[in-house]
Write an enzyme that holds these catalytic residues in place. Structure first.
Site, short mmCIF file in Angstrom:
data_model
loop_
_atom_site.label_atom_id
_atom_site.label_comp_id
_atom_site.label_asym_id
_atom_site.label_seq_id
_atom_site.Cartn_x
_atom_site.Cartn_y
_atom_site.Cartn_z
N ASP A 41 0.81 -1.22 0.13
CA ASP A 41 -0.09 0.06 0.03
C ASP A 41 0.96 1.27 0.12
OD1 ASP A 41 -2.35 -1.31 -0.16
OD2 ASP A 41 -2.51 -1.42 1.93
N ALA A 154 -11.42 5.71 2.29
CA ALA A 154 -10.63 4.66 1.92
C ALA A 154 -9.47 4.72 2.89
CB ALA A 154 -9.82 4.98 0.53
N SER A 162 -7.00 2.09 13.62
CA SER A 162 -6.11 1.80 14.74
C SER A 162 -6.23 2.79 15.82
CB SER A 162 -4.55 1.71 14.09
OG SER A 162 -4.40 0.91 13.15
#
Length: 257
Positions: A41, A154, A162
């Site tokens: 990513d 997104a 988190s």
């Protein structure tokens, strides 16, 4: 179909990538119809930032760790015909980034885009003190915290998740405003805002309680103020294999225990 093959430096040295690159015919990014990104990513985000001006679709193949923005490597064997077939069948996902304008303590302005989130973090052992305004209205006089972030749908499954922020459906036209280790107010857990909102973070006591601002992987130090809005005029096109598109992945994340 012409493709351009791009890979992160750590991937380029792997035998598995060398074998694949040897079997594919590629052109420069400027001459390609589709940019094929190998890595994780992080490299996909950097590639989107670097080549967005070409206004071409990106098809990612995961050779990194998480690969939330990527397609499975196992489903893309060493064949140009197979890869092109998958690209032609892929579903489009359009992402609009956040635009961050940061003012530092030297009076310098910096503007940068973020696909996932803009985050503010304390730079020292002192907790940060941040005032939060939405569309010019002060909503929180003082947030005492390690930091705060604003995430796109997104990006809501990344750092935002988190930090215990909400997962946003990809088509929800919303943004997640999430504190990072908040100390005061103790019970504030953030907010969900319309994607047309303009969010302003003012750093209180920027000398003793210095703060940095990060737009994805781009950091500005010693900031005083940050204005953030979603740039609906700018779009990134990502391609995903059928049955594995980003919208489905975001939805599934809400049911992971």
């Amino acid at each position: 179909m012409t493709i351009s093959l791009l890979a992160s430096p750590s991937i380029q040295n792997k035998e598995i990538f060398k074998e694949l690159a040897h079997s594919l015919e590629t052109v420069a990014p400027e001459d390609a119809e589709t940019l094929v990104i190998f890595g994780g990513d992080g490299f996909m985000l950097r590639s989107l930032q670097k080549y967005q001006y070409l206004k071409k679709p990106f098809y990612g193949i995961n050779l990194g760790t998480i690969g939330f923005l990527m397609n499975s490597f196992e489903e893309c064997p060493f064949s140009l015909d197979t890869l092109i077939s998958r690209i032609k069948q892929a579903q489009k996902t359009i992402l609009n980034p956040l635009e961050m304008t940061a003012l530092n303590s030297q009076g310098e302005y910096t503007t940068h885009h973020a696909i996932n989130e803009v985050s503010l973090l304390r730079q020292t052992f002192n907790a940060a003190k941040i005032k939060i305004s939405v569309d010019g209205v002060v909503r929180l006089d003082t947030l005492v915290c390690d930091g705060v972030l604003l995430a796109t749908p997104a990006g809501s499954t990344a750092y935002n998740l988190s930090a215990h922020g909400p997962i946003l459906p990809l088509n929800a036209n919303l943004l997640a405003l999430t504190p990072i280790s908040p100390f005061r107010p103790r019970r504030w857990r953030g907010a969900v805002l319309p994607n047309k909102a303009i969010v302003t973070f003012d750093v209180l006591d920027p000398i003793e309680r210095s703060v940095s601002a990060t737009a994805d992987n781009f950091e500005v130090r010693d900031i005083v103020r940050v204005d953030i809005r979603q740039d609906l005029s700018l779009s990134y096109v990502l391609l995903f294999d059928p049955g594995h598109n980003l919208e489905d992945r975001v939805l599934k994340e809400q049911f992971i225990i």
